[in-house]
Scaffold this motif. Structure first.
Motif, PDB file in Angstrom:
ATOM      1  N   MET A   1      75.254  89.038 107.261  1.00  0.00           N
ATOM      2  CA  MET A   1      74.142  88.138 106.964  1.00  0.00           C
ATOM      3  C   MET A   1      74.619  86.693 107.069  1.00  0.00           C
ATOM      4  O   MET A   1      75.784  86.377 106.782  1.00  0.00           O
ATOM      5  CB  MET A   1      73.604  88.380 105.551  1.00  0.00           C
ATOM      6  N   GLY A   2      73.700  85.797 107.428  1.00  0.00           N
ATOM      7  CA  GLY A   2      74.010  84.388 107.512  1.00  0.00           C
ATOM      8  C   GLY A   2      74.006  83.739 106.133  1.00  0.00           C
ATOM      9  O   GLY A   2      73.588  84.348 105.141  1.00  0.00           O
ATOM     10  N   PRO A   3      74.453  82.489 106.058  1.00  0.00           N
ATOM     11  CA  PRO A   3      74.513  81.800 104.760  1.00  0.00           C
ATOM     12  C   PRO A   3      73.147  81.653 104.095  1.00  0.00           C
ATOM     13  O   PRO A   3      73.037  81.743 102.869  1.00  0.00           O
ATOM     14  CB  PRO A   3      75.122  80.438 105.111  1.00  0.00           C
ATOM     15  N   GLU A   4      72.094  81.415 104.882  1.00  0.00           N
ATOM     16  CA  GLU A   4      70.757  81.276 104.292  1.00  0.00           C
ATOM     17  C   GLU A   4      70.290  82.581 103.661  1.00  0.00           C
ATOM     18  O   GLU A   4      69.638  82.577 102.611  1.00  0.00           O
ATOM     19  CB  GLU A   4      69.762  80.806 105.351  1.00  0.00           C
ATOM     20  N   ALA A   5      70.615  83.697 104.299  1.00  0.00           N
ATOM     21  CA  ALA A   5      70.240  85.001 103.735  1.00  0.00           C
ATOM     22  C   ALA A   5      70.972  85.246 102.418  1.00  0.00           C
ATOM     23  O   ALA A   5      70.384  85.743 101.443  1.00  0.00           O
ATOM     24  CB  ALA A   5      70.552  86.114 104.730  1.00  0.00           C
ATOM     25  N   TRP A   6      72.265  84.886 102.373  1.00  0.00           N
ATOM     26  CA  TRP A   6      73.017  85.056 101.126  1.00  0.00           C
ATOM     27  C   TRP A   6      72.469  84.153 100.023  1.00  0.00           C
ATOM     28  O   TRP A   6      72.356  84.565  98.864  1.00  0.00           O
ATOM     29  CB  TRP A   6      74.503  84.753 101.362  1.00  0.00           C
ATOM     30  N   LEU A   7      72.143  82.915 100.365  1.00  0.00           N
ATOM     31  CA  LEU A   7      71.555  82.003  99.375  1.00  0.00           C
ATOM     32  C   LEU A   7      70.234  82.556  98.851  1.00  0.00           C
ATOM     33  O   LEU A   7      69.965  82.524  97.646  1.00  0.00           O
ATOM     34  CB  LEU A   7      71.336  80.618 100.003  1.00  0.00           C
ATOM     35  N   THR A   8      69.412  83.045  99.763  1.00  0.00           N
ATOM     36  CA  THR A   8      68.119  83.610  99.356  1.00  0.00           C
ATOM     37  C   THR A   8      68.315  84.810  98.443  1.00  0.00           C
ATOM     38  O   THR A   8      67.628  84.942  97.417  1.00  0.00           O
ATOM     39  CB  THR A   8      67.305  84.024 100.596  1.00  0.00           C
ATOM     40  N   LEU A   9      69.245  85.672  98.794  1.00  0.00           N
ATOM     41  CA  LEU A   9      69.528  86.846  97.975  1.00  0.00           C
ATOM     42  C   LEU A   9      70.004  86.450  96.584  1.00  0.00           C
ATOM     43  O   LEU A   9      69.597  87.051  95.575  1.00  0.00           O
ATOM     44  CB  LEU A   9      70.575  87.719  98.669  1.00  0.00           C
ATOM     45  N   ALA A  10      70.848  85.426  96.502  1.00  0.00           N
ATOM     46  CA  ALA A  10      71.349  84.967  95.203  1.00  0.00           C
ATOM     47  C   ALA A  10      70.223  84.405  94.343  1.00  0.00           C
ATOM     48  O   ALA A  10      70.126  84.700  93.138  1.00  0.00           O
ATOM     49  CB  ALA A  10      72.437  83.910  95.410  1.00  0.00           C
ATOM     50  N   VAL A  11      69.357  83.596  94.954  1.00  0.00           N
ATOM     51  CA  VAL A  11      68.237  83.017  94.195  1.00  0.00           C
ATOM     52  C   VAL A  11      67.276  84.107  93.738  1.00  0.00           C
ATOM     53  O   VAL A  11      66.814  84.107  92.583  1.00  0.00           O
ATOM     54  CB  VAL A  11      67.500  81.965  95.053  1.00  0.00           C
ATOM     55  N   LEU A  12      66.967  85.052  94.618  1.00  0.00           N
ATOM     56  CA  LEU A  12      66.071  86.149  94.242  1.00  0.00           C
ATOM     57  C   LEU A  12      66.675  86.992  93.118  1.00  0.00           C
ATOM     58  O   LEU A  12      65.969  87.437  92.218  1.00  0.00           O
ATOM     59  CB  LEU A  12      65.774  87.035  95.454  1.00  0.00           C
ATOM     60  N   GLY A  13      67.988  87.206  93.165  1.00  0.00           N
ATOM     61  CA  GLY A  13      68.649  87.937  92.087  1.00  0.00           C
ATOM     62  C   GLY A  13      68.505  87.223  90.765  1.00  0.00           C
ATOM     63  O   GLY A  13      68.243  87.852  89.727  1.00  0.00           O
ATOM     64  N   ALA A  14      68.660  85.892  90.784  1.00  0.00           N
ATOM     65  CA  ALA A  14      68.498  85.107  89.559  1.00  0.00           C
ATOM     66  C   ALA A  14      67.056  85.166  89.059  1.00  0.00           C
ATOM     67  O   ALA A  14      66.803  85.256  87.849  1.00  0.00           O
ATOM     68  CB  ALA A  14      68.914  83.661  89.811  1.00  0.00           C
ATOM     69  N   GLY A  32      60.604  77.923  89.924  1.00  0.00           N
ATOM     70  CA  GLY A  32      61.980  77.446  89.934  1.00  0.00           C
ATOM     71  C   GLY A  32      62.765  78.015  91.099  1.00  0.00           C
ATOM     72  O   GLY A  32      63.568  77.323  91.736  1.00  0.00           O
ATOM     73  N   GLY A  33      62.547  79.292  91.409  1.00  0.00           N
ATOM     74  CA  GLY A  33      63.190  79.900  92.563  1.00  0.00           C
ATOM     75  C   GLY A  33      62.764  79.250  93.862  1.00  0.00           C
ATOM     76  O   GLY A  33      63.594  79.010  94.759  1.00  0.00           O
ATOM     77  N   VAL A  34      61.476  78.941  93.977  1.00  0.00           N
ATOM     78  CA  VAL A  34      60.978  78.276  95.182  1.00  0.00           C
ATOM     79  C   VAL A  34      61.599  76.886  95.326  1.00  0.00           C
ATOM     80  O   VAL A  34      62.044  76.485  96.418  1.00  0.00           O
ATOM     81  CB  VAL A  34      59.435  78.176  95.139  1.00  0.00           C
ATOM     82  N   PHE A  35      61.651  76.142  94.228  1.00  0.00           N
ATOM     83  CA  PHE A  35      62.238  74.796  94.273  1.00  0.00           C
ATOM     84  C   PHE A  35      63.711  74.869  94.673  1.00  0.00           C
ATOM     85  O   PHE A  35      64.196  74.029  95.445  1.00  0.00           O
ATOM     86  CB  PHE A  35      62.101  74.111  92.918  1.00  0.00           C
ATOM     87  N   ALA A  36      64.432  75.859  94.137  1.00  0.00           N
ATOM     88  CA  ALA A  36      65.851  76.005  94.473  1.00  0.00           C
ATOM     89  C   ALA A  36      66.038  76.265  95.962  1.00  0.00           C
ATOM     90  O   ALA A  36      66.914  75.672  96.616  1.00  0.00           O
ATOM     91  CB  ALA A  36      66.465  77.131  93.648  1.00  0.00           C
ATOM     92  N   LEU A  37      65.206  77.140  96.526  1.00  0.00           N
ATOM     93  CA  LEU A  37      65.305  77.452  97.948  1.00  0.00           C
ATOM     94  C   LEU A  37      64.920  76.254  98.812  1.00  0.00           C
ATOM     95  O   LEU A  37      65.466  76.063  99.904  1.00  0.00           O
ATOM     96  CB  LEU A  37      64.414  78.652  98.279  1.00  0.00           C
ATOM     97  N   LEU A  38      64.002  75.446  98.311  1.00  0.00           N
ATOM     98  CA  LEU A  38      63.622  74.225  99.026  1.00  0.00           C
ATOM     99  C   LEU A  38      64.778  73.233  99.028  1.00  0.00           C
ATOM    100  O   LEU A  38      65.126  72.654 100.076  1.00  0.00           O
ATOM    101  CB  LEU A  38      62.386  73.608  98.375  1.00  0.00           C
ATOM    102  N   ILE A  39      65.405  73.039  97.876  1.00  0.00           N
ATOM    103  CA  ILE A  39      66.514  72.093  97.757  1.00  0.00           C
ATOM    104  C   ILE A  39      67.719  72.555  98.578  1.00  0.00           C
ATOM    105  O   ILE A  39      68.426  71.747  99.189  1.00  0.00           O
ATOM    106  CB  ILE A  39      66.903  71.919  96.272  1.00  0.00           C
ATOM    107  N   LEU A  40      67.938  73.871  98.619  1.00  0.00           N
ATOM    108  CA  LEU A  40      69.072  74.416  99.357  1.00  0.00           C
ATOM    109  C   LEU A  40      68.846  74.420 100.869  1.00  0.00           C
ATOM    110  O   LEU A  40      69.755  74.741 101.637  1.00  0.00           O
ATOM    111  CB  LEU A  40      69.368  75.844  98.884  1.00  0.00           C
ATOM    112  N   GLY A  41      67.646  74.076 101.289  1.00  0.00           N
ATOM    113  CA  GLY A  41      67.361  73.980 102.708  1.00  0.00           C
ATOM    114  C   GLY A  41      66.930  75.274 103.360  1.00  0.00           C
ATOM    115  O   GLY A  41      66.775  75.329 104.588  1.00  0.00           O
TER     116      GLY A  41
END
Length: 587
Positions: A1-14, A32-41
């Motif tokens: 998986m690419g870095p964006e997929a890992w970031l998304t998975l981490a945020v969804l887990g949280a 909050g999850g949506v905002f985090a994914l927006l900030i993370l790009g």
């Protein structure tokens, strides 16, 4: 998986962890999850906030207004009374209750429907010496099953429809899901009607069993230090043979006296713990020489016209996790809590220091305007006045039911899209003075709207990050060995597990992109997978907090957590099996 997929998975887990452990409100967690994914790009702004302009979100808000109008008119109460009648037999009564409730739920929001009917069902049952617990959970499950039969029956299906529209696959028509949903509802209702008498135990307090009316509560009174009861015995003070109420314990400093002898002498400052029917609380409140312990602010409520209310706490309530003292209940709500009922048992600890939970039922003393102020607010999932019959207005009933039927006809025949028909219905209700503008505004559950809108953002992240395709590739191996049905079963099972951990709409929004990619990889029709996700995301029968209607009846029926598994597991198996059978055949 690419870095964006890992970031998304981490945020969804949280997000899932926070929702499962109730670390924050569902709306705050999802946004909050949506905002985090927006900030993370991971998400662009238009992707993150697309849910706020999605037709499904606006349709859900409009349908809340329509449901509020039908509820306010009193028409549902009339229909319920006629349907239940006085016939004997639990299964026959369940059929009379569940079938009409499911029918209405196909076109009304489930939560307002159950909030309207549950108190009436309980009063009907207790007045006839029957256990309300035999009927309240089936009522909730009937609403859930009925919601599966049409696209507007539940916000979950509308969310799935909105995701399909976003993906360019076209939204659901009003009755597109009926081919699967109606057989599910019929089989589910039959299962519940047949198994409830055997699987669902009667839950009632000793007072209910003896008197077949009301429910037990514990409440405390204090002997006034210089009052007329000081020095009198329990019997001499008239506290021995109270109608419907008995003195269970006396707290004097560090000493607890239980059982209490009729010859026990009263001291100033004694704390008296009473157990009894709620209808008799007012008698003790007016007794000279006794004052409420919850707290001295109860004295400020003395006067004519005050009433007792029952309120149920939902997952979005700001009271959950707080105490009455920390939340400042008296100042905040201009009312006083007299007792707390939780999962079939009374809360015996000091009320001001008891931590409040989802599903708690509070007995509240307030002024006549309490219900009107809080009935449509997120603080309480349900507010009902004790011992007061609902008011019926024939004009409002005709106009509200007629408007609902008009929406069904216009959307069902394809004359107008569901969104347009719903908004037209809202306009008719406001112009026809069924609801004021402020009542229409308050009818919309803002937390639900925020959850729905935010869920679209999370679903977009699953798709944009490539996480959905990664999940589809994992399912490809299953599909190659077990076929499309096996891949569909995996998607359905994941949806089922997710919907019991987080909100139904969030589970649907997260799973639809994955389901569509799985269908593409497996070479299957994507709409069949989407319908299956909608069915399983709504099939929340296993916990009292997985769906708002389950939470409403949790406290009112005195249920235990395990009761939902008793009746819910067979229903879940039925829904899963029929969906897995019909979706591949029909699509």
């Amino acid at each position: 998986m690419g870095p964006e997929a890992w970031l998304t998975l981490a945020v969804l887990g949280a997000v899932v962890l926070s929702l499962a452990r109730e670390l924050a409100s569902p709306a705050a967690t999802i946004l909050g999850g949506v905002f985090a994914l927006l900030i993370l790009g991971v998400l662009e702004p238009e992707q993150a906030f697309q849910g706020f302009s999605n037709p499904a979100t606006i349709t859900i808000a409009a349908l809340y207004v329509v449901s509020r109008a039908v509820r306010a008119s009193g028409g549902l109460g009339q229909l319920l009374s006629r349907a239940l009648g006085d016939g004997p037999g639990t299964r026959r009564t369940l059929a009379r209750l569940m079938i009409p409730s499911a029918a209405f739920s196909g076109f009304l929001n489930n939560t307002p429907l159950v909030a309207t009917l549950a108190p009436m069902v309980r009063e009907w049952a207790t007045a006839r010496g029957r256990s309300p617990s035999r009927f309240l959970m089936p009522l909730s499950f009937a609403a859930i099953l009925g919601g599966l039969t049409t696209t507007i029956g539940t916000s979950t299906t509308l969310v799935v429809s909105g995701v399909l529209a976003q993906e360019g696959l076209g939204a659901f028509s009003l009755f597109e899901v009926t081919r699967v949903g109606l057989p599910l509802a019929v089989a589910g209702l039959a299962t519940a009607i047949l198994t409830t008498p055997k699987l669902l135990p009667e839950r009632a307090s000793s007072t209910t069993e003896i008197r077949a009316k009301g429910r037990d509560y514990t409440f405390r009174m204090r002997v006034e230090p210089d009052g007329p009861l000081v020095g009198h015995t329990i019997a001499g003070a008239g506290l021995r043979n109270l109608a419907g109420v008995y003195l269970a314990r006396v707290d004097r400093g560090d000493r607890q006296i239980a059982p209490v002898s009729p010859d026990e002498e009263l001291y100033g400052g004694d704390l008296l713990t009473f157990v009894g029917e709620v209808d008799h609380v007012a008698d003790l409140r007016t007794m000279t020489g006794l004052e409420s312990t919850e707290d001295v602010h109860v004295d400020l409520l003395e006067g004519r016209g005050h009433r007792f209310y029952e309120v149920v706490l939902g997952a979005n309530s700001p009271l959950v996790g707080e105490t009455l003292k920390s939340i400042g209940f008296r100042e905040r709500y201009d009312a006083a809590v007299m007792a707390i009922h939780r999962a079939g048992a009374r809360v015996h600890e000091k009320l001001g220091e008891a931590t409040l939970h989802v599903g708690d039922v509070l007995l509240v003393l307030g002024d006549p305007g309490f219900e009107q102020r809080w009935v449509d607010q997120r603080d309480f999932l349900l507010v009902t006045t004790l011992g007061e019959a609902p008011h019926d207005d024939p004009r409002l009933t005709r106009l509200s039911i007629g408007t609902l039927l008009g929406i069904i006809v216009l959307a069902g025949l394809g004359v107008l899209p569901i969104l347009h028909a719903s908004l037209l219905g809202v306009l008719v209700l406001v112009v026809g003075r069924v609801l004021t503008v402020s009542q229409a505004r308050d009818a919309v559950d803002l937390d639900v709207i925020l959850i729905v809108a935010g869920s679209f953002g999370l679903g977009a992240a699953v798709e944009a990050s490539g996480l959905a395709m990664q999940a589809a590739n994992l399912a490809e191996g299953i599909a190659s060995s077990g076929g499309v049905v096996a891949a569909l079963a995996v998607v359905m099972l994941a949806t089922l597990v997710l919907t019991e951990l987080i909100s139904n709409t969030a589970a649907a929004a997260l799973m639809v992109p994955i389901a569509l990619d799985v269908a593409e990889v497996a070479g299957a029709e994507p709409r069949g997978f989407a319908v299956a996700v909608a069915m399983m995301a709504s099939a929340s029968f296993l916990t009292p907090i997985g769906y708002q209607t389950n939470t409403i009846v949790y406290g009112l029926g005195g249920y235990r957590y395990s009761d939902y598994w008793r009746l819910g597991l067979p229903l879940t198996i039925v829904v899963f099996a029929i969906t897995l059978t019909l979706a591949p055949v029909l699509y």
